[in-house]
Structures are given as structure tokens and as C-alpha cells.
Design a protein around this motif. Structure first.
Motif, mmCIF file in Angstrom:
data_model
loop_
_atom_site.group_PDB
_atom_site.id
_atom_site.type_symbol
_atom_site.label_atom_id
_atom_site.label_comp_id
_atom_site.label_asym_id
_atom_site.label_seq_id
_atom_site.Cartn_x
_atom_site.Cartn_y
_atom_site.Cartn_z
ATOM 1 N N GLY D 187 22.090 -29.669 29.709
ATOM 2 C CA GLY D 187 23.522 -29.528 29.450
ATOM 3 C C GLY D 187 23.779 -29.070 28.029
ATOM 4 O O GLY D 187 24.668 -28.251 27.766
ATOM 5 N N ARG D 191 25.616 -25.756 26.850
ATOM 6 C CA ARG D 191 26.760 -25.821 25.935
ATOM 7 C C ARG D 191 26.638 -24.780 24.827
ATOM 8 O O ARG D 191 27.592 -24.042 24.540
ATOM 9 N N GLY E 79 30.388 -31.843 26.774
ATOM 10 C CA GLY E 79 29.070 -31.563 27.351
ATOM 11 C C GLY E 79 28.453 -32.833 27.908
ATOM 12 O O GLY E 79 27.846 -32.823 28.982
ATOM 13 N N THR E 82 29.882 -33.584 31.232
ATOM 14 C CA THR E 82 29.242 -32.742 32.240
ATOM 15 C C THR E 82 27.874 -33.295 32.639
ATOM 16 O O THR E 82 27.574 -33.481 33.827
ATOM 17 N N ASN E 83 27.037 -33.582 31.623
ATOM 18 C CA ASN E 83 25.674 -34.032 31.900
ATOM 19 C C ASN E 83 25.658 -35.321 32.701
ATOM 20 O O ASN E 83 24.896 -35.464 33.662
#
Lengths: 293, 293, 293, 293, 293
Positions: D187, D191, E79, E82-83
């Protein structure tokens, strides 16, 4: 913490008025001495001013960076308190099948921490007395570090609850990890509070700023003449402003308009926590004149 | 660590008096040579001074940043020791159903670490001998790294206790994690102690500062005349002060007024820990003349 | 790593002597050409020198910061190796009820890592051959990444031991976590070794420093006259010194006096580990002429 | 990534030749206009040049720092991928008693990630098709984020394997943690790839550099005369070089000589992983003309 | 977020046109006053301009660094969201044997968080209403912090599911850890949103930039003459541009072209998550005119 930019600007102007006036008068006196009383030795080389100025800029830059970083680090650790309080509440609701007493205790912890960082006894505060379970209030009464005492008691209650409800050890230890994270955040906040910015960085910049303000008109009076006070006071004021900014930020737990809004944040934690057990909480603390406390 | 700003300023002035005086005399001699004995080659271009000055500022900036960061990093790791000692105590009280011996051992660990970082044998200290369980004192007697030996013994005792009381493995491993975190903090402190700031950054700045102080009056004497000593000594002193600040901060474990107050922090850990088992502890260490030791 | 400041200063002077002499001769030639042979076009504007100088300072600042950060980051990860080796030993003593073979294997891992980072075969070294269990020596014989192979084997042995002694899975996984942390530290060290500082930052500063040194006397010769070599050589030397400092630090695993004392640290790990199983170890490695290797 | 300094310097000279020539011609024209055609208004004050220069230096410094940090952060996260792949292999060998299929899948994951970051379909690559188990190839065929799909499948296979072999939950969750760490690293890489450096920082510096190059000779032509092109082109070229350096570093996943050697690193992961199950792997990717791809 | 450099440059030019014009007119007036009406007091010393400029550069540098770091930190925490959403989905598929409802809930969480950070009620949004399970929609209806409420509900559902399917506690706690990581990321985003950049750093730079723009022509008019507007407007514009850049970045959650593309990222999470349960999702959000929203 000042949250309203317009209010902030007003605030800046108000507190700046006095030093600006003094500077202006001093610069005026120098010009009058030079122009009217013909004190020609008033005109001096700009070299030392420039050299002192560049060293001062180095100092200021370092000091203000450090002061801001302290302030922001403190804010990060308060954020960490918020996050872990919420995670603890989530775990209470799911893993421990809802235990309102623990959630009240955790909301009390946040308040207690904010009083502890301002050197106050938590138990004299309405917020703590209202929400913290009485057994814990009794336990921490004579302790030096009250929020730490609350954490220890919460840990004890979690263990009791886990054993009683036969919770798996791994899940119990996951809750314990949140308590350790809270202990880390609290310790970091205490570290920032108990370790002032090195004395050299907090006293020298002010001294130097004042020296600069005094010698500045002498190095400008010949070239600028009658508008010296305008230029000199503006420049001098900037150095003083820079010093004050660093000063404002270096103690994030003071009760000044520039420090962290710990009460607002504690209230916000209370609301987030009680919301999960469908309890009504006190209302959020509004900002007063653009300042959060 | 100096905690009282006024005391700090006094301290700064006291230690600065001698170099300032020497600088002033040197600057005076240059002015006298130039003005009275008409040694006109005394007046030199400011170019090399400016160039050396800018390189020096680069050096200083880097060195002082690094020195401060070392100091602050050491403080952070001591904070981590404090936090993990507290978390360990909480776990002893809840997960292990109170085991005072372990809490005494952990309080002793903090003292032992502070002596170890000052290259002293922990067992010659009253604080350690009083609080550390005797079995551990015997175990670490001949060890090179005594606090590490204490940690190993604490780990061993925790395992014994967990097996005896039939503690779940996940909870036991949560306590072990705290011990690993303590090992990490200790290792980080030893790293800062054993790795001095690169030699180039600690010796060159002083050399350059002294060179600057010597050549400064020559580049000012013509423009400033009789007030050269004022300007030159002030500027030169600033460079020397900057160098001294970096110097003061670069070894955070020395026994100087600028190093970390390790004894005060160890005592504070002792108090926090014994408070949880309702034992009276020694009193906090007061700051002496505005300095914490 | 140079640990003795006096020795460090001596070292600095020795390696600086030659470039300083060359600079001095060049500056002398320029002065002679200007003053005696009246080559007046030798006197040039200082503007390009100042502009190049300021860009160079930008470069240098960035490069030296980065080089130092690489060096310090490498030191931090070696510290992490030390800490995790100790924590592993503690876990072996408590959780696994003492298993000396694992502790020998871990001491061998530290040595093997230090040889790996200098592109050497661990098995040609006395230190590794003496302490690493023979089964592991056989396993890693043909591997490209020997320390990684040792870690895998240690992981395998820990699993065997845990199953045999019926250790709880959570405690076993706590030991495995330490092995993952070691893998992370090793990977970070390999990253620093295999990723040189961007070519632009390591070659341009030297080039620019040399250009500056050549053009410097031309912009000083008119104002400084016969003392040009003094000023110019000093300033030029500073730029060269700055470049060399960055150079010294950018490869922390070289076999130079400025690189990390990996052998000393590996030995120190061996001592810390064997102390816990009451085994005598080799003696600490003394610093030679103020330099640790 | 350029690994050979000599090659790097050559590369720098080659790509710099053209702009340097253009600059030189422009500077020449200005000198000719001033000296031969007597266009005296060509001589202009250096003030705006100096002011624009100092703002540009501020911009450049910030941009190049940020670009380098992006590059280095990307390298760190790739390092994290390497470390966790190795730790996963160690756990497969010890905790899961060797499961080659999982190790092949993980080696395929590293390749797939490197193609994904260059916007390529992993399944068109020989490296991925050769090593990734077919079941996973079928699963990810139509997915938008193929490496994420592989991770999910590995997680699924680990769970199957753990249940079948009756692995303790704590050990299973330790493997799962490694997969989460891989997800975090992936991730973070995405990014950096998807968030370009703020437009202001990537376009303004180039514009300003070009403006500076154009106005530079006008502020030098009077003092430097016929050697203006030498000084001006050198200084101007430095600004252009600084801009290009920042540009080279800001997109670490491009297929340029300056980007991360993702293929080399993926191959290196394959070798490290297959070595543990005694399988021969492909050979390391050599650097071509001093450049790793 | 502007992703197309050309579009970004156009954007920059458009928004700069007006202040540039005003500056140009002002500078023209000063030149006309000086050259045509012979107002010779218009020519003033550059000293105060230079001093104010250097203090301003210090301010700007600090402010823009801080603003950019806030922006980038916000991006890092998104981020992290998201991860962790992806890791949660992986765990749902493997550890919990696929539970689509949880995956829908998590996709809804990401959307809800993005609305929460823009002070909007999640339940008025099509994206949230479509994907979030109805039971959770009912639960969060009256909550002040809706994404937190969703997390608590997800935690509750995970516990229910784990108990029903008899999942090992260690695996369950591994999922809970992901939820805590999400809570940390959310808290960090809220921290950045609720703590504006210190008022001194956001208001003073603009004020100073405007002061500089006004006094700039006076210090240039004598040396530059009729081309003053060119030089002065360019320099002044640069300061204004710097101020605007800092301004654009300091609030990363605004609905401006410079803020984080939260909707695009939420959609991307939805796609990644639904892909794992073979559900078709909405299409990625395209960038409009080179801007992601």
C-alpha cells in the motif's frame, strides 16, 4: 488553541501593540538624535547587525522548529489517547460483551490525564468525580500519579471480567495491549511536560532579539533618514514576534490560548465512548472567542 | 538538566564570562594597534571571514541539530523505560495477581540501568542494594551488563510464576513483549552512549569558532573603530556559545548539569511502581539550585 | 569508528596536510602572478564564486545530512540486532528452559551478519566456525545469504524445541516475532549497503569543491594581497573537508576507520549472550589507536 | 539505479552537454552584444537575480529533499517486502513444516508487485508465469490489483494448511501478521506511485531555473567581461542540474536509469526463498553498464 | 489532487494572473512617479527589504514544510486505511471463511470516513447507503462520529462470527488488531483536520508577502529604471506564489483541487474489497480535467 484565523490575527495585533510602540519610540529617539542634534556617531556600520542577525536566525529557526515539534508531538500523543480509548470501548462492547463500568472508567481516565498534566488533583474536578466509578476514586485518592492508578485499576477489572466470562487469553491480551499503548501515550505526554526545552534555546533568542532591536536603528538611520522608525520597528518587531511564537508553543500544557485544548479533547472522548453504550453525555465544549480550551 | 530558566541564564552568564573577557581584550589590542600605533595592515577584507562564517554556520547547524536530537532521543528512550516499567507493574497486579518481588526487581532495574549508563557497578549503590531482590543481586554480581542480567532474571521469574499460577500463554507472552520493549529501550540508550558524535562534527566547529574570533576584529576595525570590541566580542561570543551548547548536549549521560536527570527519573519509577502495591517508597529527588540530577 | 577525539583530530590533520599544501602552492602562484608579474586580469569578480559557493553549500548540506543519516540508521539497525539477540537469549533461558545450542547459534548469527555485510564468507572466519553449531554450518555452506540461512535454521530449531517441550503457541510465536525483527534489521542493513547514495550527490560536490578551490584566489587576490593564500587555502580546505566528511560516512560497512565497528559489536553480543548461560566468552575487542573496528 | 560512480559521472556529463552548449551560446551572444555592439542597457543590476535565486534555492532545497525522501521511502518499503518475504519463508519451513507451494507463491508475489507498480499485467511476464502456482494465476486473471489478489490467496492457503496440520492459532496469526505487513508495504508503494509530488514543486523550479539562466549574463557581463560565458554557464548549469536531479528521483517506479531496481530486487527475493527449499533459482540479474534495472 | 502536470501549470497561471497584474500596475505607478514626476524620495535603501525578506523566507520555509508534511501525513494515514481494509478483507476470506456482509461494511466504512472528514452525514450519501448493511445504518443514524460507530459494529459482528464458527482467540485478536489500526488511522486523520496550522504560521506569511510586494519597487526603481515592473513583479509574485502553495496544502480535507482525492480512494477501496468476493463494484472515479476528487 486558537481555531479562528480572524480572531487569531486580532489576538496577534493586540499583544504586539505594546512592544511595537516601544520600538517605534526608541527608533524615533535615534532619528531625532541623528537628524536634529547631529549626533553623527549614531550612524554605525551594519556589519555586526547582519552577523548577529544571521546567528539569531539560526537560533530562532532551530528553536521554533523544536518548539513546534514538541507541540505537535504532544498533539499526536493526545490523539493516541483518543484512539486507544475508542479501541478499548470497541473491545469492551464486542470482546467483553459490554461492561459499562469500564467505559465510564476510561472516560474518567482521559479527564484525569488532562488534570494531571496541569498539576491538578483529578478528584477536585466535577468531570472526573461525576464519571469515574467510586471504587477507582477511592483507590487513587492518595496516589501521586492518578491517571496511572486508574489504568492499573482498569487492567485489574479487565482481568476479573475476563476470568469471570472465560474470555480467551489472546483476546484478553489484545485489550491489555491497548492499556500498554495508553501508558506509552501518557508517558510521552509527561516526558514533554517534564523536560523543558533546553535553557539555551529558550533564553538566548529573546536576549538576542532585544539586542538586535536596540542596535537596528543605528545601522539604518543614515540611509533611511526619517522613515527609519518604519523600517526598523517593522524588522525588530518581526524578530520579537518570532521569539514569542516559539515561546507560545514550547509549553503545550499551560493554560494559555496557545496550548492544547485538553478539556475539549477529553469531552470529545467522553462523547465518543458513551455514544457506544447509548448513554447521553455532556455536550461538546464550544470554542470561546475562537479559542478552544 | 537545568529546569529553572532564571538559574539557567545565570549559569550561562557565569560560564561565559571568561571567554568573553579574553575576546574583549584581544579585540581591544587590535583596535589599539590600528588606531594608536597605526598598523594599517590590521584592516583586512571581510570576505574570508564571511566565507568561513557561512561554512561554520552550516557545520554548527548540523552539529547542534544532531546533538540535540541525540539528547532528545535518549530522553525518549528513558521515557520508554518508564512507560514499560509501569505497564509491567500493571500486568503484575492484574495478570499475575500481584507479585511484589517482581515489582521490586523492576524498580531495581531502572536504577541499575542509570548506573550502567554512567559506567558504575549497580551493586555499589544504596538504591539498588536496598530494592533489588537478593537472588538477582547474586546472579548479576559478576556480569558485565548488569541491567540486562536483571531483565533475564525477571523473564525467568515471570515464566516460573506463569507456570505455577497456570497463566494463559498469550497473557504470559504479553508480559514478555514488555520485557523485549525494555531491552530495546536499553539497547538504544547504550547505542547513544557508545557511539559518540562523529569526530569531525565535534572538533571542527570549535576550531573554526576560535579562528573566527581571532580574525573578526581585523575585518571590523576600520568601519567600527573604537566600538569594535563591543561588536566583535558579541559576535565571537555567539559562535563560542553555539559551540558550547552543542557540546553540552552531545553526551546525555555525563554527570553534568546538562545531561539527563537519570537519578530523578529512576526514583520517579520507583515511586510509581511501589504506589501500586501500597508500599511507601523513598521521596522524589528535589532539583538542587534549579538543576535535576 | 574513531572513539578518541584527540586521535580523531590528529587523523584529520594528517589526511588534510596534502590537499592543504597543494592549495597553498596554487594560491601562492596566483598571488605571485598578480603582484610580481602584474597579471591584472587575475583579479576577477567574486560574483560567480559566491553563486557557485551557495549552490555548493546547498548540495553539501543535503549530501552530508543524508550520509550521516545513512550511517546513523545503519547504527540503529545494528543496535536492533543487539537488542533482539539479547531478547532471544532471555526467551531461551525462560520460555524454552535454557537451550545453549540456540544461544551459540544466535551469537554466530551476529558474526555471520557482520561478515556478510563486508561480502565475506562467514565460514572462513574463526569467530563463526568456533561458535556456530556444526549442523548449521553444514546447512549454510553453499548459500548465497548465510545469515538468513542461520535465521531459518534457528527458526526450525525453535519449532522443534517448542513441540518437544510442549510450549504454548503464543509463547512460541513471541520468539518467532523476535526472529522476524532480526530479519527486518538484517534487511535494513543490506538495503543501506546495496543502495549507494545517489550518484549525483556523491560526485558533484567533489567536482564543485575543486572548481571553487581553483577560482577562489582570483576573487580574493586584489583585496587580500599577500595574505591571499592564508584566507583562500583555509576556505578552500573547509569545502574539501566537508566533502571528505560526507564521503567518509556514506558507506558505513567499509573497512575504514570511519565505518561501523561491526566486529566490536558482534563480540559484545557474544559476551552478553554467553554470560547468561555462564559460559566464558572471548574478551571484548579493544580500540586500537583510538579506533574501533 | 546507477551503481557505478564512474559510469554515473559519464552519464551526468552526457546528458548535460546539450543544455550547457545552449547556455554557452546564449551567454556568448550577450557578451558580443555588450562588448562589440555596445548595447549598454545589457548591463543590469544583480538585485532581482539574487532575489529570484534565493527563492529558487528555497524551492529547490525543498523539492529535492522531498523527491529524495520519496525515493528512499520507496526503497525502504521494497526492503520491507524483501524482509517479510524471507520471514514468511522461515515460518513456512518451521511452523508449517515446509510447504514449497507457498514459497513459490510468495516469490511470484514479489515479481507481480514490481509489474503492478509499472502498470503491467503480471501474467504477461515470464518470471511470474514460471513461478506462480497455477491456481493463483487463474484466480488473479481478471483482477485489477493482482499482487493483492495473490496475498489474499496466500492467506487462504495458509489457513487451509494450518487447519489441516492443526497448527496453533497463535502461530497461524503470527504468519497472518507477516501478510498484513506485506499489505502495508504494498500500500505504501502504491501511495508513492499514485500521489505525484505536488504540481507546484515539480513545475515551478524548472521555470525559475530557466528564467535565472536567461537573466544571469546580464548581471555579470559588466564585471566579468569576456569570461562571462564561463561563469554564467557554470552557475546556470548548476541550477539546471539541481532541477534534473530532483526530477530524476521523483518517480521511483519509472523505467529510467534513476528508478528503483525492482527486477533485480524481485530476483534477489526469488533466490533467497528458493535457497531455503533447496531449489535452484534463476541467476541474479547483473548490472548493465553500471545500471541496475 | 492535480495529477496532470500540464493542467497544473495552466491552473497555476490562471490563478496567478490577477495578483500579477495588480503588482505590475503598482510597480508601474512607482516607476512613473520616480521617472516622470521626479519623486526622488521614492528611491529607498534596500536594507529593510532584504531583512524582512530573509525573515519571511524563514517563515515561509517553515510554514510550507509543515503544510506539506501535514498533507503528506494525511495521505499516509489514508494509505493506512486502504491497507488495513485490504488486510481485513483477506482475513474475512481466510480466517472467517468469507463473510460478505463484513466486507460490505468495511467498504462502507471507507466512504463514511471520507464524508465524516468533510463534516457530512454519511447516510445522505448514495455510496454509503448502497453498500453499508442496513443494521449498521440504523445503529449509526444518530451518532456524532459515524465511522467510529461502524468500526464498533464491525468489531461486534466479528466477535459474533468468531464465537459461532469457533475461531481460535489468537486469530480473532489478529482481526481485532486490524480494527485498532483503523481506529488509529482515523484518529490521526481527525487530528490533522481538527488542529489547524498554528495561527501565527498561517496569517503572518501572507501579511509579510504583501508588505514586501508594496515596498519592493522602491528599493529597485533607481537601479532598474523602466524595467523595474518586470523584476519587481516577478520577485513579488514568487513570494505570493509561495504563500499560496502553503495555503493550498494546509487543509488536506477541503473540497479544493489541492486536497486529498478521498472519494477516488474510497472507490478504489470498494473495488479492491468487492473483487475478493467476486462482486462487481462501481467503476473507478476518473480524474476530471487532470484533477482527482
Amino acid at each position: 488553541m486558537i481555531v479562528n484565523p480572524k480572531r487569531g490575527l486580532l489576538f496577534l495585533i493586540q499583544t504586539s501593540f505594546k512592544p511595537l510602540l516601544i520600538l517605534f519610540i526608541w527608533d524615533m529617539l535615534v532619528v531625532i538624535g541623528y537628524k536634529i542634534f547631529n549626533l553623527h556617531w549614531f550612524d554605525q556600520s551594519a556589519l555586526p547587525t547582519a552577523l548577529i542577525g544571521s546567528v539569531l536566525v539560526l537560533f530562532m529557526n532551530f528553536r521554533n522548529n523544536t518548539a513546534y515539534n514538541r507541540w505537535w508531538e504532544a498533539r499526536i500523543h493526545w490523539g493516541s489517547v483518543t484512539n486507544n480509548c475508542r479501541s478499548f470501548a470497541r473491545q469492551c462492547m464486542s470482546i467483553l460483551d459490554s461492561k459499562p463500568e469500564l467505559i465510564y472508567a476510561m472516560a474518567g481516565y482521559a479527564y484525569s490525564l488532562s488534570y494531571h498534566l496541569r498539576n491538578k488533583n483529578s478528584l477536585t474536578s466535577y468531570n472526573v468525580k461525576k464519571i469515574l466509578p467510586h471504587s477507582i476514586q477511592t483507590y487513587i485518592k492518595n496516589q501521586r500519579n492518578q491517571p496511572n492508578g486508574i489504568l492499573v485499576q482498569i487492567g485489574y477489572m479487565v482481568t476479573q471480567e475476563s476470568r469471570q466470562k472465560n474470555i480467551d487469553g489472546a483476546l484478553h491480551s489484545q485489550i491489555d495491549r491497548i492499556l500498554s499503548d495508553l501508558a506509552n501515550a501518557q508517558g510521552a505526554l509527561e516526558r514533554i511536560k517534564n523536560t523543558p526545552l533546553s535553557i539555551q534555546f529558550s533564553t538566548l533568542p529573546r536576549l538576542l532579539s532585544e539586542v538586535i532591536c536596540i542596535i537596528l536603528p543605528f545601522s539604518m538611520v543614515d540611509t533611511l533618514g526619517w522613515i527609519t522608525p518604519l523600517g526598523s520597528a517593522l524588522v525588530g518587531f518581526l524578530f520579537l514576534a518570532l521569539d514569542r511564537i516559539g515561546n507560545d508553543l514550547q509549553d503545550p500544557f499551560d493554560e494559555s490560548p496557545h496550548s492544547l485544548p485538553m478539556l475539549t479533547m477529553s469531552r470529545s472522548i467522553e462523547i465518543d465512548l458513551l455514544e457506544q453504550i447509548n448513554q447521553s453525555s455532556q455536550r461538546p465544549i464550544p470554542s470561546i472567542n475562537g479559542i478552544q480550551w
